[in-house]
Design a protein around this motif. Structure first.
Motif, mmCIF file in Angstrom:
data_model
loop_
_atom_site.group_PDB
_atom_site.id
_atom_site.type_symbol
_atom_site.label_atom_id
_atom_site.label_comp_id
_atom_site.label_asym_id
_atom_site.label_seq_id
_atom_site.Cartn_x
_atom_site.Cartn_y
_atom_site.Cartn_z
ATOM 1 N N GLN A 122 0.883 -1.042 -0.003
ATOM 2 C CA GLN A 122 -0.048 -0.042 0.049
ATOM 3 C C GLN A 122 0.889 1.223 0.035
ATOM 4 O OE1 GLN A 122 -4.075 1.037 1.492
ATOM 5 N NE2 GLN A 122 -2.856 0.888 3.501
ATOM 6 N N ALA A 123 0.673 2.219 -0.706
ATOM 7 C CA ALA A 123 1.105 3.388 -0.808
ATOM 8 C C ALA A 123 1.162 4.271 0.410
ATOM 9 C CB ALA A 123 0.521 4.279 -1.951
ATOM 10 N N ALA A 124 2.423 4.852 0.826
ATOM 11 C CA ALA A 124 2.490 5.708 1.999
ATOM 12 C C ALA A 124 1.801 6.932 1.563
ATOM 13 C CB ALA A 124 3.935 6.038 2.171
ATOM 14 N N ALA A 125 1.839 7.911 2.394
ATOM 15 C CA ALA A 125 1.156 9.362 2.403
ATOM 16 C C ALA A 125 1.856 10.131 1.257
ATOM 17 C CB ALA A 125 0.804 9.837 3.833
ATOM 18 N N LEU A 126 2.148 9.543 0.145
ATOM 19 C CA LEU A 126 2.843 10.609 -0.901
ATOM 20 C C LEU A 126 2.704 12.008 -0.912
ATOM 21 C CD1 LEU A 126 3.272 7.650 -3.534
ATOM 22 C CD2 LEU A 126 4.950 8.626 -2.184
ATOM 23 N N ASP A 127 1.457 12.288 -0.970
ATOM 24 C CA ASP A 127 0.960 13.732 -1.132
ATOM 25 C C ASP A 127 1.436 14.552 0.042
ATOM 26 O OD1 ASP A 127 -0.480 12.393 0.904
ATOM 27 O OD2 ASP A 127 -2.462 13.414 0.168
ATOM 28 N N GLU A 128 1.598 14.194 1.204
ATOM 29 C CA GLU A 128 2.337 15.055 2.279
ATOM 30 C C GLU A 128 3.849 14.667 2.469
ATOM 31 O OE1 GLU A 128 0.016 14.354 6.554
ATOM 32 O OE2 GLU A 128 -0.763 12.646 5.181
ATOM 33 N N ILE A 129 4.210 13.543 2.017
ATOM 34 C CA ILE A 129 5.543 13.153 2.065
ATOM 35 C C ILE A 129 6.397 14.004 0.910
ATOM 36 C CG2 ILE A 129 7.494 11.693 1.858
ATOM 37 C CD1 ILE A 129 5.336 9.791 3.559
ATOM 38 N N LEU A 130 5.732 14.133 -0.270
ATOM 39 C CA LEU A 130 6.499 14.773 -1.479
ATOM 40 C C LEU A 130 6.345 16.188 -1.314
ATOM 41 C CD1 LEU A 130 4.958 12.844 -4.521
ATOM 42 C CD2 LEU A 130 7.503 12.787 -3.830
ATOM 43 N N ALA A 131 5.267 16.882 -0.575
ATOM 44 C CA ALA A 131 5.089 18.059 -0.463
ATOM 45 C C ALA A 131 6.187 18.735 0.880
ATOM 46 C CB ALA A 131 3.762 18.645 0.328
ATOM 47 N N LEU A 132 6.298 17.951 1.837
ATOM 48 C CA LEU A 132 7.580 18.008 2.865
ATOM 49 C C LEU A 132 8.893 18.104 2.124
ATOM 50 C CD1 LEU A 132 6.285 16.017 5.800
ATOM 51 C CD2 LEU A 132 6.396 18.404 5.499
ATOM 52 N N ALA A 133 9.088 16.968 1.252
ATOM 53 C CA ALA A 133 10.398 16.910 0.491
ATOM 54 C C ALA A 133 10.736 18.416 -0.015
ATOM 55 C CB ALA A 133 10.472 15.574 -0.063
ATOM 56 N N ALA A 134 9.788 18.551 -1.030
ATOM 57 C CA ALA A 134 9.740 19.707 -1.756
ATOM 58 C C ALA A 134 10.300 20.994 -0.780
ATOM 59 C CB ALA A 134 8.574 19.896 -2.779
ATOM 60 N N ARG A 135 9.451 21.150 0.272
ATOM 61 C CA ARG A 135 9.442 22.211 0.865
ATOM 62 C C ARG A 135 11.037 22.279 1.840
ATOM 63 N NH1 ARG A 135 5.691 21.985 5.631
ATOM 64 N NH2 ARG A 135 4.393 21.714 3.737
ATOM 65 N N TYR A 136 11.322 21.355 1.934
ATOM 66 C CA TYR A 136 12.907 21.164 2.408
ATOM 67 C C TYR A 136 13.945 20.774 1.767
ATOM 68 C CZ TYR A 136 10.315 21.824 6.865
ATOM 69 O OH TYR A 136 9.565 22.657 7.752
ATOM 70 N N GLY A 137 13.634 20.548 0.285
ATOM 71 C CA GLY A 137 14.757 20.288 -0.641
ATOM 72 C C GLY A 137 15.362 18.915 -0.211
ATOM 73 N N VAL A 138 14.665 17.963 -0.113
ATOM 74 C CA VAL A 138 15.259 16.651 -0.008
ATOM 75 C C VAL A 138 14.996 15.717 -1.119
ATOM 76 C CG1 VAL A 138 15.779 16.931 2.709
ATOM 77 C CG2 VAL A 138 13.668 15.644 1.697
ATOM 78 N N ALA A 139 15.681 14.904 -1.289
ATOM 79 C CA ALA A 139 15.256 13.838 -2.497
ATOM 80 C C ALA A 139 14.510 12.599 -1.852
ATOM 81 C CB ALA A 139 16.748 13.271 -3.055
ATOM 82 N N VAL A 140 13.779 12.356 -2.672
ATOM 83 C CA VAL A 140 12.544 10.992 -2.267
ATOM 84 C C VAL A 140 13.095 9.877 -3.212
ATOM 85 C CG1 VAL A 140 10.432 10.302 -2.130
ATOM 86 C CG2 VAL A 140 10.818 12.759 -1.605
ATOM 87 N N ILE A 141 13.407 8.659 -2.390
ATOM 88 C CA ILE A 141 13.448 7.468 -3.094
ATOM 89 C C ILE A 141 12.183 6.793 -2.632
ATOM 90 C CG2 ILE A 141 14.633 5.361 -3.275
ATOM 91 C CD1 ILE A 141 17.186 7.048 -2.763
ATOM 92 N N GLU A 142 11.502 5.865 -3.478
ATOM 93 C CA GLU A 142 10.555 5.143 -3.015
ATOM 94 C C GLU A 142 10.755 3.817 -2.923
ATOM 95 O OE1 GLU A 142 6.484 5.876 -5.066
ATOM 96 O OE2 GLU A 142 7.846 6.928 -6.539
ATOM 97 N N ASP A 143 10.567 3.115 -1.828
ATOM 98 C CA ASP A 143 11.103 1.812 -1.560
ATOM 99 C C ASP A 143 9.714 0.772 -2.099
ATOM 100 O OD1 ASP A 143 11.417 -1.002 -0.906
ATOM 101 O OD2 ASP A 143 12.640 -0.429 0.731
ATOM 102 N N CYS A 144 9.791 0.213 -3.316
ATOM 103 C CA CYS A 144 8.493 -0.401 -3.772
ATOM 104 C C CYS A 144 8.625 -1.757 -3.753
ATOM 105 C CB CYS A 144 8.335 -0.012 -5.278
ATOM 106 S SG CYS A 144 8.002 1.719 -5.440
ATOM 107 N N ALA A 145 9.669 -2.563 -2.928
ATOM 108 C CA ALA A 145 9.957 -3.798 -2.897
ATOM 109 C C ALA A 145 8.484 -4.565 -2.374
ATOM 110 C CB ALA A 145 10.948 -4.178 -1.964
ATOM 111 N N GLN A 146 7.661 -3.976 -1.985
ATOM 112 C CA GLN A 146 6.439 -4.717 -1.708
ATOM 113 C C GLN A 146 5.153 -4.171 -2.401
ATOM 114 O OE1 GLN A 146 5.823 -5.128 2.675
ATOM 115 N NE2 GLN A 146 8.047 -5.930 2.933
ATOM 116 N N ALA A 147 5.421 -3.509 -3.368
ATOM 117 C CA ALA A 147 4.399 -2.778 -3.917
ATOM 118 C C ALA A 147 4.188 -2.581 -5.425
ATOM 119 C CB ALA A 147 4.236 -1.300 -3.291
#
Ligand SMILES: *Cc1c(COP(=O)(O)O)cnc(C)c1O
Length: 377
Positions: free
Chosen positions: A148-173
């Motif tokens: 099941q997807a994590a809260a991507l909307d909130e997490i991507l918004a936070l990552a953009a705000r703080y300038g951090v890269a996002v890697i999705e671990d999709c090993a189960q998805a």
């Protein structure tokens, strides 16, 4: 005593997928044997193209396994020595191990207890202010656990705000969606494992990194093979984590039945939901607007070990994913920084979770056996 023991329904059964498509799989393996090319050849290239197309992303880069895929993604994104990388403690230990393999510093974040995925609030706590002695977080690995997807909307918004890269671990998805799009297409990069029990599984180890960034894909193709751009000339220090032709050929066959397999997993999940009604055990929460692919069907119970024993008596195999959170394991305890929530929800969940049998080849009679045992709880 004349007691007939029921046949055991295993919690997972990777061998069953071979017999489901034996003719095609035998032909694929034989094709590789006869080609004389065993590593990074036509099968691997075709699988990369087909998997990228299925996912809806620009590039897929095959590699040795899902752990290496994370290491390659981190290194490809320029994350290395001493860089802080936030991820969850409620995950396969591989996620955290990969950060240290890339010389990064894991920062462990708690989960949202309803979905078992990363708490956006706890992530924000470390982005606003790193834990004492920890440098600023440079990347986040978000795990789409259990399918099941994590809260991507909130997490991507936070990552953009703080300038951090996002890697999705999709090993189960493999195939899970969020807002109508497959996971693995949202972050700067995403990683997949094709370990035999995953929703898309090889007959050995295999993995891939996906991205829409063509330059990153080029760096990944060099990093997975000694940093070679030209053969025998290393531009950058790389590793050896290549995709075998045999595994690629197997994965090409199995990719064709992945969507049907995920549908069968959802059908099994719906049957478990119905069997649990009236037992007081809640079915797993589904996030609105996303499709769950049920790598695992996880319930929470009081007296978990007793329930596990009762089910085993009725021939129902179960698993615990995972019994010990990473931050409490001997290799990691007391040495990794954590978010403000101190992984308390993670610890609570670890003592109560139970994974029911889940694989597409589960037969209707086996499904009924599990449902009957659940109704008796
Ligand atoms: C399986 C898994 C991995 C590691 O994959 P391997 O192919 O075993 O190296 C990483 N993350 C998660 C969430 C997994 O379930």
């Amino acid at each position: 005593m004349d007691m007939k023991l029921p046949n055991m329904v295993p919690q997972t059964d990777p061998g069953a997928s071979y017999f489901a498509d034996q003719i095609e799989l035998d032909a694929a393996v034989q094709r590789v044997m006869q080609s004389g090319r065993f590593i990074l050849g036509a099968e691997g290239a075709a699988f990369e193209t087909e998997f990228a197309e299925w996912l809806g992303v620009g590039e897929a880069v095959g590699c040795g396994n899902g752990t290496d895929a994370l290491v390659l993604a981190l290194r490809g994104l320029g994350i290395g020595a001493g860089d802080a990388v936030a991820t969850v403690s409620h995950t396969a230990v591989a996620t955290v191990a990969a950060i240290e393999m890339a010389d990064g510093l894991p920062v462990l974040i708690d989960i949202d207890p309803d979905t078992y995925t990363m708490s956006a609030a706890d992530l924000e706590s470390v982005l606003i202010k790193p834990p004492p002695g920890c440098p600023p977080v440079r990347a986040v690995i978000v795990v789409h656990i259990y399918g099941q997807a994590a809260a991507l909307d909130e997490i991507l918004a936070l990552a953009a705000r703080y300038g951090v890269a996002v890697i999705e671990d999709c090993a189960q998805a493999h195939g899970a969606t969020f807002a109508g799009r497959k996971v693995g297409t949202f972050g700067d990069a995403a990683t997949f494992s094709f370990y035999p029990t995953k929703n898309l599984g090889a007959f050995g180890d295999a993995g891939a990194v996906t991205t829409n960034d063509a330059a990153l894909a080029t760096r990944l193709r060099a990093l997975r093979q000694y940093g070679w751009r030209l053969r025998y000339v290393s531009d950058v220090p790389g590793i050896n984590s290549r995709l075998d032709e045999t595994q690629a050929a197997v994965l090409r066959v199995k990719l064709q039945t992945l969507d049907a397999g995920n549908s069968r997993r959802r059908e099994i999940a719906a049957a478990y939901d119905a069997a649990l009604a009236g037992t007081g055990i809640a079915p797993p929460r589904r996030r609105d607007g996303g499709a769950h692919v049920f790598h695992q069907y996880v319930v929470q119970v009081d007296e978990r070990d007793e329930v596990q024993r009762l089910l085993a008596e009725q021939g129902v195999g179960t698993g615990i994913h995972y019994p010990v959170p990473v931050h409490l394991q001997p290799a990691y305890a007391d040495r990794l920084p954590m978010g403000k929530m101190a992984c308390r929800e993670t610890e609570l969940a670890a003592g109560r979770i139970l994974s029911l049998p889940m694989y597409p080849e589960l037969k209707d009679a086996q499904l009924e056996q599990v449902c009957a045992a659940l109704r008796r709880l």
